[in-house]
Scaffold this motif. Structure first.
Motif: not given
Length: 275
Positions: A202-204, A263-268, A270-275
């Motif tokens: 997940v990126s901007k 899939g939902k757990q993984t996406l969420l 990744a969202y939380k890991c954004q810097n």
């Protein structure tokens, strides 16, 4: 069981290996870590006339750290990449994925490129390469070509590799600044191939979700700019787009449900890991 007899070759250079492969063609097999090939030889599922051992070619045992991508040679063992000092900063997706690949013992022998070449639809390394939009460099006696991962995996343990071609390296794009990376899988036991595996980036600018274990090869999906509460609808569409299969491990229905939930757990994450 014992394998059929074959000629064993131990080339000292990539050019020598390519020449042997050119002469033998479809009758030859490349031996690297041997974690998949050796059992297939013993069970006589593979019957090559020539076995080409590339693990003594020094140029193939390197990890090259570039500004835009990390290039992993065909002789690099999975354990070597897992212990590489730049893994967590340059390839954070692989940093969280590597511990899920087989066991310590198999990672100490198996190679990164060997897993990509074997192309098991449940394997973690092909999934990660696809999620990161990486590429595979293949060599023959007459040519070198670089194939995008999305074009390399074409079916159940099937790739775009020709009879006279061998993998020279795989290239993983380095981490995007500010992006979040996550990996999750469900397997019967830790170390088994995944029933379903998910890798998210997940990126901007983009959201990518790659899924293994459901279709006959790993698949990647680009999600539109949506709120996290809209993931359910998007993942339901993805679950039905995949050609899910039933086997002794899980039904197609169960795999689709795992795509939705995992899939939902993984996406969420990744969202939380954004810097």
């Amino acid at each position: 069981m014992k394998p059929f007899s074959f000629d064993y070759c131990r080339p000292e250079s990539i050019e020598e290996a390519a020449n042997i492969l050119f002469e033998a063609g479809s009758e030859a097999r490349i031996l690297a870590g041997g974690q998949s090939l050796v059992p297939m030889l013993n069970m006589r599922l593979a019957k090559p006339a020539v076995l080409i051992d590339i693990m003594h070619i020094e140029s193939l045992s390197k990890i090259s750290d570039g500004a835009k991508e990390v290039v992993v040679g065909a002789g690099v063992r999975q354990a070597s990449l897992e212990k590489w000092s730049g893994l967590s900063t340059k390839l954070p997706l692989l940093a969280v994925t590597m511990p899920w690949i087989g066991h310590v013992q198999t990672r100490s022998r198996g190679t990164v490129c060997g897993s990509v070449a074997h192309a098991d639809p449940s394997a973690e390394l092909p999934l990660s390469l696809l999620a990161l939009d990486g590429s595979v460099t293949v060599r023959s006696k007459k040519n070198i070509r670089k194939i995008k991962a999305a074009d390399f995996f074409i079916g159940m343990m099937a790739t775009d590799l020709g009879d006279q071609e061998m993998i020279e390296s795989v290239s993983f794009p380095v981490a995007i600044t500010g992006a979040g990376y996550a990996f999750k899988e469900i397997a019967r036991r830790h170390g088994d191939f995944a029933i379903v595996g998910c890798a998210a980036i997940v990126s901007k600018d983009a959201t990518r979700l790659a899924i293994s274990g459901v279709d006959d090869h790993p698949r990647v999906f680009s999600l539109p700019k949506i709120d996290t509460d809209q993931f359910d609808d998007a993942l339901n569409d993805i679950a039905w787009d995949l050609n899910a299969r039933s086997d002794t491990h899980a039904s197609a229905r169960y795999r689709r449900e795992l795509v939705r939930r995992l899939g939902k757990q993984t996406l969420l994450e990744a969202y939380k890991c954004q810097n």
